[in-house]
Structure formats: C-alpha cells, structure tokens
Enzyme design. Structure first.
Site, PDB file in Angstrom:
ATOM      1  N   LYS A 179       0.848  -1.202   0.000  1.00  0.00           N
ATOM      2  CA  LYS A 179       0.000   0.000   0.000  1.00  0.00           C
ATOM      3  C   LYS A 179       0.885   1.254   0.000  1.00  0.00           C
ATOM      4  O   LYS A 179       1.954   1.262   0.583  1.00  0.00           O
ATOM      5  CB  LYS A 179      -0.899  -0.007   1.240  1.00  0.00           C
ATOM      6  CG  LYS A 179      -1.814  -1.225   1.312  1.00  0.00           C
ATOM      7  CD  LYS A 179      -2.429  -1.399   2.696  1.00  0.00           C
ATOM      8  CE  LYS A 179      -1.397  -1.696   3.746  1.00  0.00           C
ATOM      9  NZ  LYS A 179      -1.952  -1.938   5.086  1.00  0.00           N
ATOM     10  N   THR A 212      -6.938   9.249   9.387  1.00  0.00           N
ATOM     11  CA  THR A 212      -6.606   7.995   8.689  1.00  0.00           C
ATOM     12  C   THR A 212      -6.310   6.867   9.683  1.00  0.00           C
ATOM     13  O   THR A 212      -5.647   5.905   9.333  1.00  0.00           O
ATOM     14  CB  THR A 212      -5.379   8.187   7.767  1.00  0.00           C
ATOM     15  OG1 THR A 212      -4.289   8.687   8.566  1.00  0.00           O
ATOM     16  CG2 THR A 212      -5.663   9.151   6.627  1.00  0.00           C
ATOM     17  N   GLY A 214      -6.640   3.577  11.288  1.00  0.00           N
ATOM     18  CA  GLY A 214      -7.309   2.325  10.938  1.00  0.00           C
ATOM     19  C   GLY A 214      -7.461   2.076   9.448  1.00  0.00           C
ATOM     20  O   GLY A 214      -8.193   1.168   9.043  1.00  0.00           O
TER      21      GLY A 214
HETATM   22  N1  LIG Z   1      -4.366  10.224   2.588  1.00  0.00           N
HETATM   23  C1  LIG Z   1      -4.848   9.196   1.881  1.00  0.00           C
HETATM   24  N2  LIG Z   1      -5.627   9.430   0.789  1.00  0.00           N
HETATM   25  C2  LIG Z   1      -6.130   8.407   0.046  1.00  0.00           C
HETATM   26  N3  LIG Z   1      -5.896   7.108   0.314  1.00  0.00           N
HETATM   27  C3  LIG Z   1      -5.131   6.802   1.386  1.00  0.00           C
HETATM   28  C4  LIG Z   1      -4.573   7.817   2.223  1.00  0.00           C
HETATM   29  N4  LIG Z   1      -3.843   7.221   3.212  1.00  0.00           N
HETATM   30  C5  LIG Z   1      -3.955   5.898   2.994  1.00  0.00           C
HETATM   31  N5  LIG Z   1      -4.729   5.628   1.903  1.00  0.00           N
HETATM   32  C6  LIG Z   1      -5.099   4.311   1.383  1.00  0.00           C
HETATM   33  O1  LIG Z   1      -5.468   3.528   2.515  1.00  0.00           O
HETATM   34  C7  LIG Z   1      -4.966   2.202   2.403  1.00  0.00           C
HETATM   35  C8  LIG Z   1      -4.022   1.946   3.573  1.00  0.00           C
HETATM   36  O2  LIG Z   1      -2.839   2.632   3.316  1.00  0.00           O
HETATM   37  P1  LIG Z   1      -1.529   2.809   4.167  1.00  0.00           P
HETATM   38  O3  LIG Z   1      -1.625   4.103   4.884  1.00  0.00           O
HETATM   39  O4  LIG Z   1      -0.388   2.667   3.234  1.00  0.00           O
HETATM   40  O5  LIG Z   1      -1.545   1.594   5.179  1.00  0.00           O
HETATM   41  P2  LIG Z   1      -1.601   1.506   6.782  1.00  0.00           P
HETATM   42  O6  LIG Z   1      -2.885   2.152   7.217  1.00  0.00           O
HETATM   43  O7  LIG Z   1      -1.518   0.054   7.034  1.00  0.00           O
HETATM   44  O8  LIG Z   1      -0.404   2.264   7.280  1.00  0.00           O
HETATM   45  C9  LIG Z   1      -4.292   2.129   1.030  1.00  0.00           C
HETATM   46  O9  LIG Z   1      -5.204   1.642   0.066  1.00  0.00           O
HETATM   47  C10 LIG Z   1      -3.924   3.566   0.743  1.00  0.00           C
HETATM   48  O10 LIG Z   1      -3.818   3.801  -0.626  1.00  0.00           O
HETATM   49  C1  LIG Z   2      -5.533  -3.061  17.687  1.00  0.00           C
HETATM   50  C2  LIG Z   2      -4.889  -2.359  16.552  1.00  0.00           C
HETATM   51  N1  LIG Z   2      -4.595  -3.037  15.426  1.00  0.00           N
HETATM   52  C3  LIG Z   2      -4.009  -2.409  14.392  1.00  0.00           C
HETATM   53  C4  LIG Z   2      -3.687  -1.068  14.468  1.00  0.00           C
HETATM   54  C5  LIG Z   2      -3.011  -0.385  13.313  1.00  0.00           C
HETATM   55  O1  LIG Z   2      -3.971   0.023  12.459  1.00  0.00           O
HETATM   56  P1  LIG Z   2      -3.703   0.722  11.071  1.00  0.00           P
HETATM   57  O2  LIG Z   2      -4.830   0.386  10.186  1.00  0.00           O
HETATM   58  O3  LIG Z   2      -2.347   0.419  10.565  1.00  0.00           O
HETATM   59  O4  LIG Z   2      -3.839   2.240  11.415  1.00  0.00           O
HETATM   60  P2  LIG Z   2      -3.075   3.140  12.476  1.00  0.00           P
HETATM   61  O5  LIG Z   2      -3.501   2.797  13.845  1.00  0.00           O
HETATM   62  O6  LIG Z   2      -1.635   2.898  12.239  1.00  0.00           O
HETATM   63  O7  LIG Z   2      -3.553   4.502  12.137  1.00  0.00           O
HETATM   64  C6  LIG Z   2      -4.031  -0.389  15.635  1.00  0.00           C
HETATM   65  N2  LIG Z   2      -3.766   0.938  15.778  1.00  0.00           N
HETATM   66  N3  LIG Z   2      -4.615  -1.055  16.671  1.00  0.00           N
END
Ligand SMILES: Nc1ncnc2c1ncn2[C@@H]1O[C@H](COP(=O)(O)OP(=O)(O)O)[C@@H](O)[C@H]1O
Ligand SMILES: Cc1ncc(COP(=O)(O)OP(=O)(O)O)c(N)n1
Length: 282
Positions: A179, A212, A214
């Site tokens: 991602k 963002t 979760g």
């Molecule tokens: N600011 C954003 N705008 C649009 N899509 C986003 C944004 N941040 C994350 N995404 C989308 O959300 C999903 C999770 O992305 P990512 O942030 O890379 O993972 P994680 O939440 O595990 O850190 C992906 O499909 C990514 O493209």
């Molecule tokens: C209980 C728990 N599981 C996973 C996460 C991480 O979630 P994620 O979708 O990567 O988003 P962020 O928390 O990093 O914003 C979590 N926080 N808690």
C-alpha cells in the site's frame, strides 16, 4: 418452515481498539458493511483513542487457541484476516490452527507499529510471521514500512517496491499488495498489486486529512469480506480500494486527534447518499 438465509462468513484475528477506529472493531464494521457475517478472535486488548495508544495487553496464547478452536469446531469462515498478532507464540498458534482446520482465503495485514509509533508486534516475531504465516497467505497487505521490515530493504522508488513485492511472493504469499499511503512525496497514491506474474498499480488521489486511523485494518478487512463472498483477488482489492477511498474522503468528526475513517461511507454512496447514520449528525 422458516427460511434460513445463507451468508458469507469472515473471521478477523486481531487486537481490540477500544476507540473503534482500528483493529477488531474496524474489521467487524467493514465486514458488516460489505455483507459478510463477522467473527473475531482477539489477540490483545489495546487502550487507544484518536490521540494515541495508551496501553497494550496481550492475551495468553492459550486464550487465542481456545477462541480459534471455538470457531474451528463449529463455524467455517469463508475468508480470514490477521491484524495485530503481537508475539511469535500467537503467530505460531494461528498458523497451526489455520492448517489444522484447512482455512482458505487468508489475508495477512502484517501490523507492526501504530501510526503514533506504538509497537503492536514484538521485534523478534517478524521472523515468525515470515516463516509460519506468510507461506499460508492468499494475500499479504503491508504498508511501505512493514514491507521494508519484512524484506530488509529500503523502499524509496516504485522499482524498490516491485523488488520488495517479489521477495514477499518468494516467502510464499500468493498475492501481495504494498500500500502506498506512506509514500508522502506525491499527490497521488499507488497501491502495488503483484501475483508473482505481473504488476498492477491502483492509483488514487491523496486526500489531505489527518483522519486515517485504521486505514490498513479497514482496507484488509474489505479485501477479506469480498473474498468471503467469492470474489477473485483482483475484484476484492479493487472494491477494497473504493471502500477505503470513500471512508477517508467522507470524514467524520470523532475525537481530538487522528480520527477514524468513515465505515458508513461506501454503502451510503451506493444508496445515493440520502440516507444513513450521518443524516442524524448534520
Ligand atoms: N491520505 C490518503 N488518501 C487516500 N488514500 C489513502 C490515504 N492514506 C492511505 N490511503 C489508502 O489507505 C490504504 C491503507 O494505506 P496505508 O496508509 O499505506 O496503510 P496503513 O494504514 O496500514 O499504514 C491504502 O489503500 C492507501 O492507498
Ligand atoms: C488493535 C490495533 N490493530 C491495528 C492497528 C493499526 O492500524 P492501522 O490500520 O495500521 O492504522 P493506524 O492505527 O496505524 O492509524 C491499531 N492501531 N490497533
């Protein structure tokens, strides 16, 4: 005679986020929105909100195993996802039970660190994830920092990401989605999908928001719900991208920090946006 409706069943094996934005709570909300009956095995209880993580309380491995057996002895999930697994002991227990019950359609979200920096997976458990769980995966969905830790290579360019994807396929996952949310240098976001044969790139516009929390959990849960209903991986990752895009775009006003995504948004749009819970908040 009563009519018994058949429904697809999705299982999440993950940590609880009491604030409702990530973890088990995000997964179950996403399953419900996409029409899958949701089940959960809890690996840890976390105390967290939009401001950060205040506490992490892992379950004993025996409690995780008992939950997995309760599912396995009676309920057959059509697809499964893992999120926060915390320890090598829990990873090995999950791997053994996935094999014992012959569960298919396993999606691994290799959760390691929350966005605020709190560790959700012990450092020494990464090797266990590679050895015991990734070989069972249909799809593995790391973000860029997680892909770097799994492959032990820095990822700066799209070419680096392709190389990392190849390494994760070599670990035994059938598909990998790296991602692009953490690739902050660009206006657009690219999620890279690789099946060991060809690369696909899912592009979307970057939404300028701090809400963002979760996103990764919600995205992988959407993939899982779609697989549970019989969709192909290609179809599932595309629907999941639409689901997370809507969930980030239609921001909610919850908490004072990094707020959760909007799990209502995708279906609300499908219904024409005129109905749904947000109506009551306007
Ligand atoms: N600011 C954003 N705008 C649009 N899509 C986003 C944004 N941040 C994350 N995404 C989308 O959300 C999903 C999770 O992305 P990512 O942030 O890379 O993972 P994680 O939440 O595990 O850190 C992906 O499909 C990514 O493209
Ligand atoms: C209980 C728990 N599981 C996973 C996460 C991480 O979630 P994620 O979708 O990567 O988003 P962020 O928390 O990093 O914003 C979590 N926080 N808690």
């Amino acid at each position: 005679m009563a009519f018994l409706a058949k429904v697809s069943k999705a299982l999440t094996i993950a940590g609880s986020d009491c604030g409702g934005g990530a973890g088990i709570q995000a997964d179950l909300k996403t399953f419900q929105e996409l029409g899958a009956y949701g089940m959960s095995v809890i690996t840890a209880v976390t105390a967290q909100n939009t401001l950060g993580v205040q506490g992490v309380y892992p379950m004993e491995a025996a409690a995780v195993i008992r939950q997995l057996d309760s599912i396995g002895e009676d309920l057959t999930p059509d697809a499964i996802k893992t999120g926060m697994l915390f320890s090598a002991e829990i990873i090995q227990a999950v791997s053994a039970k996935v094999k014992q019950y012959g569960w298919k359609n396993l999606v691994i979200d290799p959760v390691m660190v929350a966005k605020g920096g709190s560790s959700l997976l012990q450092q020494e458990a990464i090797q266990s994830l590679i050895k015991h769980l990734i070989p069972l995966a249909l799809v593995t969905t790391p973000n860029i920092p997680e892909a770097e830790l799994l492959t032990r290579m820095p990822i700066r360019t799209l070419h680096d990401r392709e190389e990392a994807a190849k390494r994760i396929i070599q670990m035994g996952s059938q598909y990998v989605v790296i991602k692009g949310g953490h690739d902050t240098g660009k206006d657009g976001i690219i999620d890279l999908v690789y099946d060991g044969g060809h690369f696909a790139y899912m592009e979307s516009k970057r939404i300028d928001t701090q809400h963002t929390h979760g996103t990764g959990c919600t995205y992988s849960a959407a993939v899982t719900a779609e697989l549970a209903s019989g969709k192909t991986v290609d179809e599932a990752v595309r629907t999941a991208k639409g689901f997370i895009q809507a969930a980030i775009e239609d921001q909610l006003s919850i908490g004072g920090g990094h707020g959760p995504t909007n799990h209502f948004a995708y279906q609300r749009r499908m219904r024409g946006a005129a109905t749904g819970p947000q109506r009551f908040l306007q």
